[in-house]
Write a protein that holds these residues in place. Structure first.
Motif, PDB file in Angstrom:
ATOM      1  N   HIS A 345       0.815  -1.279  -0.045  1.00 47.69           N
ATOM      2  CA  HIS A 345       0.187   0.064   0.110  1.00 47.69           C
ATOM      3  C   HIS A 345       0.889   1.348  -0.001  1.00 47.69           C
ATOM      4  CE1 HIS A 345      -3.429  -2.775   0.362  1.00 47.69           C
ATOM      5  NE2 HIS A 345      -2.777  -3.218   1.553  1.00 47.69           N
ATOM      6  N   THR A 365      -8.320  -3.146   0.825  1.00 48.90           N
ATOM      7  CA  THR A 365      -9.004  -3.426  -0.689  1.00 48.90           C
ATOM      8  C   THR A 365     -10.246  -2.447  -0.862  1.00 48.90           C
ATOM      9  OG1 THR A 365     -10.753  -4.888   0.024  1.00 48.90           O
ATOM     10  CG2 THR A 365      -8.635  -5.825  -0.887  1.00 48.90           C
ATOM     11  N   PRO A 366     -10.311  -2.189  -1.707  1.00 48.57           N
ATOM     12  CA  PRO A 366     -11.577  -1.105  -2.274  1.00 48.57           C
ATOM     13  C   PRO A 366     -12.698  -1.955  -1.625  1.00 48.57           C
ATOM     14  CG  PRO A 366      -9.906  -1.188  -4.231  1.00 48.57           C
ATOM     15  CD  PRO A 366      -9.454  -2.108  -3.156  1.00 48.57           C
ATOM     16  N   PRO A 379      -2.947   0.929  -5.301  1.00 45.16           N
ATOM     17  CA  PRO A 379      -2.996   2.118  -4.973  1.00 45.16           C
ATOM     18  C   PRO A 379      -4.270   2.376  -4.005  1.00 45.16           C
ATOM     19  CG  PRO A 379      -3.844   2.010  -7.202  1.00 45.16           C
ATOM     20  CD  PRO A 379      -3.390   0.514  -6.646  1.00 45.16           C
ATOM     21  N   HIS A 380      -4.050   3.514  -3.264  1.00 43.98           N
ATOM     22  CA  HIS A 380      -5.000   4.256  -2.250  1.00 43.98           C
ATOM     23  C   HIS A 380      -6.345   4.533  -2.904  1.00 43.98           C
ATOM     24  CE1 HIS A 380      -6.434   5.555   1.470  1.00 43.98           C
ATOM     25  NE2 HIS A 380      -6.120   6.887   1.122  1.00 43.98           N
ATOM     26  N   THR A 381      -7.364   4.250  -2.470  1.00 46.85           N
ATOM     27  CA  THR A 381      -8.587   4.888  -2.890  1.00 46.85           C
ATOM     28  C   THR A 381      -9.654   5.234  -1.991  1.00 46.85           C
ATOM     29  OG1 THR A 381      -9.579   2.423  -2.623  1.00 46.85           O
ATOM     30  CG2 THR A 381      -8.794   3.106  -4.890  1.00 46.85           C
ATOM     31  N   GLN A 382     -10.666   5.897  -2.329  1.00 50.67           N
ATOM     32  CA  GLN A 382     -11.629   6.641  -1.206  1.00 50.67           C
ATOM     33  C   GLN A 382     -12.230   5.538  -0.386  1.00 50.67           C
ATOM     34  OE1 GLN A 382     -12.368   9.862  -0.932  1.00 50.67           O
ATOM     35  NE2 GLN A 382     -10.663  10.244  -2.253  1.00 50.67           N
ATOM     36  N   ASP A 383     -12.905   4.564  -0.648  1.00 44.68           N
ATOM     37  CA  ASP A 383     -13.668   3.850  -0.004  1.00 44.68           C
ATOM     38  C   ASP A 383     -13.034   2.494   0.377  1.00 44.68           C
ATOM     39  OD1 ASP A 383     -15.756   2.871   1.722  1.00 44.68           O
ATOM     40  OD2 ASP A 383     -17.048   2.398   0.041  1.00 44.68           O
ATOM     41  N   GLU A 384     -12.098   2.279   1.387  1.00 44.94           N
ATOM     42  CA  GLU A 384     -11.595   1.014   1.530  1.00 44.94           C
ATOM     43  C   GLU A 384     -11.895   0.241   2.714  1.00 44.94           C
ATOM     44  OE1 GLU A 384      -7.198   2.128  -0.553  1.00 44.94           O
ATOM     45  OE2 GLU A 384      -7.630   2.907   1.336  1.00 44.94           O
TER      46      GLU A 384
END
Length: 846
Positions: A345, A365-366, A379-384
């Motif tokens: 991450h 994970t998303p 990669p980093h996402t909004q809703d994980e």
RNA sequence: GGGCGAGUGGCGGAACGGCAGACGCGCCGGCUUUAGGAGCCGGUGUCGCAAGACGUGCGAGUUCGAAUCUCGCCUCGCCCACCA
């Protein structure tokens, strides 16, 4: 009446002499009117004023002059930031002593400054290399020292190999980490240096709520301070008697994925944790990292190099053994100088893990997503959500940050923490031309502050300037010899001098009482004038001077030496005037524009107006003098319309004679009713033009929109030209317009306005007159032209009085022949009428 | 790589979501002048004889209406740059 040819050379210098003789611009401490402290950044006395100085100074000068006419007690001081390396380099290159070089340059620049016609209050001039000034710079250093805000420490610092001097972090620029002054790439050296504790004010420096500063500057300072919220987490190590390693992370929610640990090569635990069989390799890596310049270290970025040191730590959540590495991508000065490696991450950890085949474990994970099966970076996402994370599995990552931090805190293995990118300000310099740091070293008592009554520590004049990497003062025996303030035994004087940015961190305080001998400033005067109401200067000082000055004021406030929080209430940045080749003006490029040639041809007023007319003041731009003639012609037209009388109607050759009242007072018996009518109409229109100009020019000046202010004065001048040709020159409306024009022009073109004001027999000085007021009833036109659109396309215009009723306007619009032609019998679906702006008749379906 | 800002005539630039190109430069024509220059008068976004059409980096969208607001892209400038 015949008017003389317009030639500014006949009157400009004379007025400047009179203003100076009369002390016209002196700001009085005891003036009962509201104070207004307007400041523009003082220059380094490099030798010649160039066009950029004019550009920078004219804007605030205009505002200062208008504020004064508006009834404020304006202080607009000027001085010289006269310590610094160029003076010393001149000594090395040309054998001129820095004192002499600096004094000559200042004298020359003073003269040039005066030729601009700015309203500087020269009685308040400050010169930072004057012992009467730097004595108090030294005194302020002592106050910081006593308050624990100045300290000496061994640290890896940026060193410019060309200038032979250390640099503050803020003075190292660009991707190649070069010296701000000479452009040479810097190297790292471990040196014992003096610092000011700017980091203590990191949080307060992020608060801009009390000041009106441009967004880009606030952003740059915010990014420079670089506040990150996260957690510090202790990882126990497998080594007897060695304390746990503390890491800083902004993502404690990823801790279950920490499969290794990386220390900065400089980390103090490296030696303790290195396994015997790895020692040689580790030491070689540490030595290499230390030797690297910043650029070389950057070059290693792709390699993402590191060394396993043989020791292991325990992941406090998974309780797994994880290997400890060192790598130069971990920086010693940020956070704790140690990180947990979470390759799944974090892309840096990921690249490192790939290179050294370290395990990648996905723990986030998303929402609804899958973990990669091919070992790819996620990669980093909004809703994980968390996966594979023990009791925290399934929790939203945003919530897990606090939950995991709490869990670690309860176990005594971590806590929420904030980290800053800001470093303390390195202020010592190994050069001559600066204030000596007022410290002595006693073999017995160490570093001791000099007693205040021994200030100033004067710079000796007889030194050898050849650069050696240590201060030239080092080889001056008489300077070195001092006595210890504690035991009176022999002591050695500190030979480093203070960064010039220390001088400029308080000069705005000194302007309030520049001749004060017993103290740095008169507290009453400072209370009267500070904070600065409006500060102007270049944006390049965003994280240098502008940040240092804020820090200084906050620190001095906490020492109870000041009682306000911010030095500069409002800030405006001017743009940069580039050379004609679109590059920064510099002597080496040979693209420097000397204003003296222009002023001797056109006069100061033309140059001032031209500079303000180039474009928006905060934008700057490349030098292109092609339109200076146009601005000069404008002043020529002002010259001519301001001196026109009713007898001076110009016959335009080849044109039918103007409808004229030549020789007769307007409106008098000889004129026909039509002529009287036209004069009255013309007067009304001229009055409206005048009052609109008064309103708009004042607003534009206040917003630093000098280019549009000038264009509006040009319009008024053109209106005056037409009015004169129409025979209005003797009317009250004409006189009102001319006088308003001169008053509006006075801040931008102080000489011609004074000259014409005086020629009209008005009282000296125009610069002491009140700013004209406009009549709100006269700022709109008598008849407005209202565009009429059909389906958004312009089809006709209606000439109506501004107060015409809405339904009447709509009726007129629909009745228009041209509109009817475009409607072609269709029924309007809708009529959009924006009062005073337009009518839009909509037919098509939307 | 990240952040911020900017793209409008031949040029510098104007335009609270409402007449695109204010003001000025340059250019064209005219007057004046022995000539040049200066000065003054008029014209000047593009295409078109005209009516008119088209026009604010590119492409979508919102709106009665977009240079202006939203999204994506392109170009340029500035700042930061392994900040965990």
């Amino acid at each position: 009446m015949t008017t003389e040819r317009f030639d500014p050379r006949t009157y400009e210098a004379g007025w400047r002499e009179r203003w100076a003789a009369d002390d016209l611009y002196r700001a009085d401490d005891d003036d009962p009117r509201d104070k207004h402290y307007l400041l523009t950044m003082y220059p380094y006395p490099s030798g010649d004023l160039h066009i950029g100085h004019w550009y920078a100074a004219t804007g605030p000068d205009i505002v200062a002059r208008m504020r004064r006419m508006q009834g404020l007690n304006v202080m607009f001081p000027m001085g010289f930031d006269s310590f610094g390396l160029p003076a010393e380099n001149a000594a090395i290159d040309r054998g001129v002593h820095p004192v002499e070089w600096t004094e000559q340059n200042i004298e020359r620049m003073r003269t040039q400054f005066r030729s601009m016609g700015c309203m500087f209050d020269w009685s308040r001039e400050v010169v930072t290399s004057d012992p009467a000034y730097y004595r108090w710079t030294q005194w302020l250093f002592l106050q910081f020292f006593k308050a624990g805000l100045a300290y000496r420490a061994m640290a890896p610092v940026d060193w410019c190999p060309k200038d032979q001097v250390v640099l503050a972090r803020e003075q190292v620029e660009g991707a190649d980490r070069h010296c701000w002054r000479c452009g040479t790439p810097v190297i790292k050296r471990d040196l014992e240096q003096w610092f000011l504790r700017t980091t203590r004010y990191a949080d307060e420096l992020l608060d801009f709520s009390k000041i009106d500063w441009p967004e880009p500057i606030r952003l740059m300072q915010t990014n420079w301070v670089g506040r990150s919220e996260g957690a510090e987490i202790d990882f126990a190590v497998e080594a007897d008697g060695v304390a746990p390693i503390r890491v800083f992370t902004t993502r404690p929610d990823t801790i279950f994925g920490a499969t290794f640990m990386v220390l900065a090569p400089e980390h103090s635990a490296v030696a303790l944790l290195t396994a015997e069989e790895r020692r040689a390799e580790v030491e070689a890596y540490v030595a290499a990292a230390r030797r690297e310049t910043e650029i070389e270290r950057m070059g290693m970025e792709r390699d993402r190099s590191g060394v396993f040191i043989g020791g292991h730590a325990i992941n406090p959540m998974t309780e797994e053994r994880i290997p400890i590495w060192i790598a130069d991508y971990v920086l010693p000065g940020y956070g704790t100088g140690a990180v947990m490696g979470v390759p799944a991450h974090d892309d840096r950890d990921y690249a490192f893990a790939k290179r050294y085949e370290l395990p990648v474990r996905y723990v986030i994970t998303p929402r609804g997503g899958e973990v990669p099966t091919d070992g790819a970076f996620l990669p980093h996402t909004q809703d994980e959500v968390l996966v594979d994370s023990g009791a925290f599995t399934g929790m939203a990552a945003a919530d897990a940050i606090a939950a995991i931090t709490d869990e670690l805190a309860q176990r005594g293995q971590g806590a929420a923490a904030i980290s800053y990118r800001l470093r303390d300000w390195l202020i010592s310099r190994q050069r001559y031309w600066g204030p000596p740091i007022p410290i002595v070293y006693c073999p017995e008592h160490g570093a001791q502050a000099l007693p205040e009554d021994q200030l100033p520590v004067l710079l000796p004049l007889d030194v050898d300037f050849a650069p050696t990497g240590v201060s030239p003062l080092e080889s001056h025996a008489a300077f070195l010899a001092a006595s210890c303030p504690v035991c009176a035994g022999p002591a050695r004087r500190e030979t480093d001098t203070l960064d010039t940015f220390v001088d400029s961190s308080w000069y705005f305080l000194r302007y309030t009482s520049p001749h004060e001998e017993a103290q740095a400033w008169d507290p009453v005067a400072v209370m009267r004038w500070l904070p600065v109401d409006l500060y102007t200067g270049g944006a390049e000082h965003a994280v240098l001077h502008l940040m240092y000055a804020r820090f200084f004021v906050k620190a001095l406030r906490d020492m109870h030496l000041l009682d306000f929080d911010e030095p500069f209430t409002a800030l405006r940045n001017q743009g940069q005037i580039l050379g004609a080749d679109h590059h920064r003006m510099s002597k080496s490029r040979g693209n420097v524009v000397n204003p003296d040639d222009l002023t001797s041809r056109f006069g100061s007023d033309t140059v001032r107006c031209f500079l303000m007319f180039i474009g928006p003041w905060d934008q700057g731009g490349p030098w292109n003098p092609s339109s200076i003639e146009g601005v000069h012609r404008f002043l020529g037209r002002v010259w001519s319309v301001a001196q026109a009388t009713d007898g001076s109607i110009r016959q335009i050759p080849g044109m039918p004679p103007a409808q004229s009242l030549a020789g007769e007072p307007p409106g008098s018996g000889g004129a026909s009713p039509d002529e009287v009518e036209s004069v009255e109409e013309g007067s009304r229109a001229l009055r409206r033009a005048t009052h609109r100009a008064i309103k708009e020019v004042g607003e534009d000046y206040a917003e630093f929109h000098f280019n549009t202010a000038l264009s509006k004065m040009m319009e008024l001048t053109n209106a005056l030209g037409s009015a004169r040709d129409d025979g209005l020159a003797g009317t009250d409306a004409y006189a009102e317009a001319v006088e308003a024009l001169l008053l509006l022009l006075a801040p931008m073109a102080p000489h011609i306005s004074e000259e014409l004001w005086s020629r009209r027999g008005k009282p000296y000085s125009i610069h002491q007159q009140s700013w004209p007021a406009f009549d709100p009833a006269l700022v709109t036109a008598e008849v407005i032209e209202l565009p009429v659109q059909v389906d958004g396309k312009l089809r006709d215009r209606l000439a109506v009085a501004p107060d015409t009723a809405a339904d009447e306007i709509e009726r007129l619009a629909l009745a228009s022949e041209r509109v009817q032609a475009y409607l072609q019998g269709r029924t309007p679906r809708k009529v959009v009428h924006v009062p005073g702006r337009l009518v839009n008749i909509v037919t098509s379906a939307s």
